[in-house]
Scaffold this active site. Sequence first.
Site, PDB file in Angstrom:
ATOM      1  N   ARG A   1     -24.163 -20.794  21.530  1.00  0.00           N
ATOM      2  CA  ARG A   1     -22.996 -20.677  21.460  1.00  0.00           C
ATOM      3  C   ARG A   1     -22.440 -20.858  22.765  1.00  0.00           C
ATOM      4  NH1 ARG A   1     -20.425 -14.851  19.552  1.00  0.00           N
ATOM      5  NH2 ARG A   1     -20.167 -14.160  21.657  1.00  0.00           N
TER       6      ARG A   1
ATOM      7  N   ARG B   1     -24.824  -8.194  29.086  1.00  0.00           N
ATOM      8  CA  ARG B   1     -23.978  -7.629  28.055  1.00  0.00           C
ATOM      9  C   ARG B   1     -25.146  -7.165  26.720  1.00  0.00           C
ATOM     10  NH1 ARG B   1     -21.511 -13.051  26.213  1.00  0.00           N
ATOM     11  NH2 ARG B   1     -20.880 -11.654  24.353  1.00  0.00           N
TER      12      ARG B   1
HETATM   13  O1  C5P Z   1     -16.630  -8.552  21.805  1.00  0.00           O
HETATM   14  P1  C5P Z   1     -16.719  -9.595  22.815  1.00  0.00           P
HETATM   15  O2  C5P Z   1     -17.985  -9.840  22.787  1.00  0.00           O
HETATM   16  O3  C5P Z   1     -15.941 -10.947  22.385  1.00  0.00           O
HETATM   17  O4  C5P Z   1     -16.240  -8.962  23.956  1.00  0.00           O
HETATM   18  C1  C5P Z   1     -16.370  -9.766  25.119  1.00  0.00           C
HETATM   19  C2  C5P Z   1     -16.062  -8.963  26.497  1.00  0.00           C
HETATM   20  O5  C5P Z   1     -14.845  -8.332  26.395  1.00  0.00           O
HETATM   21  C3  C5P Z   1     -17.011  -7.815  26.706  1.00  0.00           C
HETATM   22  O6  C5P Z   1     -18.236  -8.210  27.119  1.00  0.00           O
HETATM   23  C4  C5P Z   1     -16.452  -7.027  27.597  1.00  0.00           C
HETATM   24  O7  C5P Z   1     -16.352  -7.208  28.879  1.00  0.00           O
HETATM   25  C5  C5P Z   1     -14.884  -6.950  27.158  1.00  0.00           C
HETATM   26  N1  C5P Z   1     -14.633  -6.005  26.129  1.00  0.00           N
HETATM   27  C6  C5P Z   1     -14.697  -4.700  26.431  1.00  0.00           C
HETATM   28  N2  C5P Z   1     -14.234  -3.481  25.632  1.00  0.00           N
HETATM   29  C7  C5P Z   1     -14.100  -3.644  24.443  1.00  0.00           C
HETATM   30  C8  C5P Z   1     -14.279  -5.194  23.810  1.00  0.00           C
HETATM   31  C9  C5P Z   1     -14.357  -6.105  24.854  1.00  0.00           C
HETATM   32  O8  C5P Z   1     -14.777  -4.474  27.709  1.00  0.00           O
HETATM   33  N3  C5P Z   1     -13.927  -2.774  23.728  1.00  0.00           N
END
Ligand code: C5P
Length: 189
Positions: A127, A144
């Site tokens: 991705r 992550r």
């Molecule tokens: O959900 P997604 O993978 O798109 O989120 C990307 C980034 O956004 C996460 O790795 C994090 O850094 C941040 N994020 C966060 N808290 C959340 C959702 C996303 O810190 N509840």
Amino acid sequence: MNLIFLGPPGVGKGTQAKLLCNKYGILHLSTGDILRLEISKKTTIGNFAKEFIDKGELVPDDTLLKMMKDRLCLDDAQNGYLLDGFPRTIEQAKGLNLILKKIGHKIDSVISLYANEDELVNRLIKRGLTSGRSDESIEIIKNRQKIYLDQTSPLLSYYHNVGLLIKINGVGEIKYINDEIIKIVNQYA
Ligand code: C5P
Ligand code: MG
């Protein structure tokens, strides 16, 4: 119908969320997408969130809770939604409970999508070639996954204990996984 999608980065939350929200006409609230939009607009919250996102770390709970409280009070969130990527910590889940209580909403189901880590890392590397996301290099991807295990996976037992958790295998055909989710959420539609 109000739903939460739980699961590690790359498991297909966004893909499945879009299909489900189209089918049931509910609002897709991806906190990752909301934060990335704030970053692109260089807002105060975006500038603050960027340093965490770029490292693959979580933006502090109070920021997320404030942002989601405001978002869930808007008119378009009064007829059903799917939370994709939030809550991500026990603290966020507790805060969400308080918000929901205040505004008279309740969560019908928490759908946990799962897959093994090799599958997830490979998907995210692929991705990352086209997503243009700042957090899809191999080191950040691994960070992550670690953060998911440390900070988010405790939510599985948290929601299991209140009887809301449903687990679904996130490896397989998109259509098949979607059908499995539909079988479960149909009862709340
Ligand atoms: O959900 P997604 O993978 O798109 O989120 C990307 C980034 O956004 C996460 O790795 C994090 O850094 C941040 N994020 C966060 N808290 C959340 C959702 C996303 O810190 N509840
Ligand atoms: Mg996503």
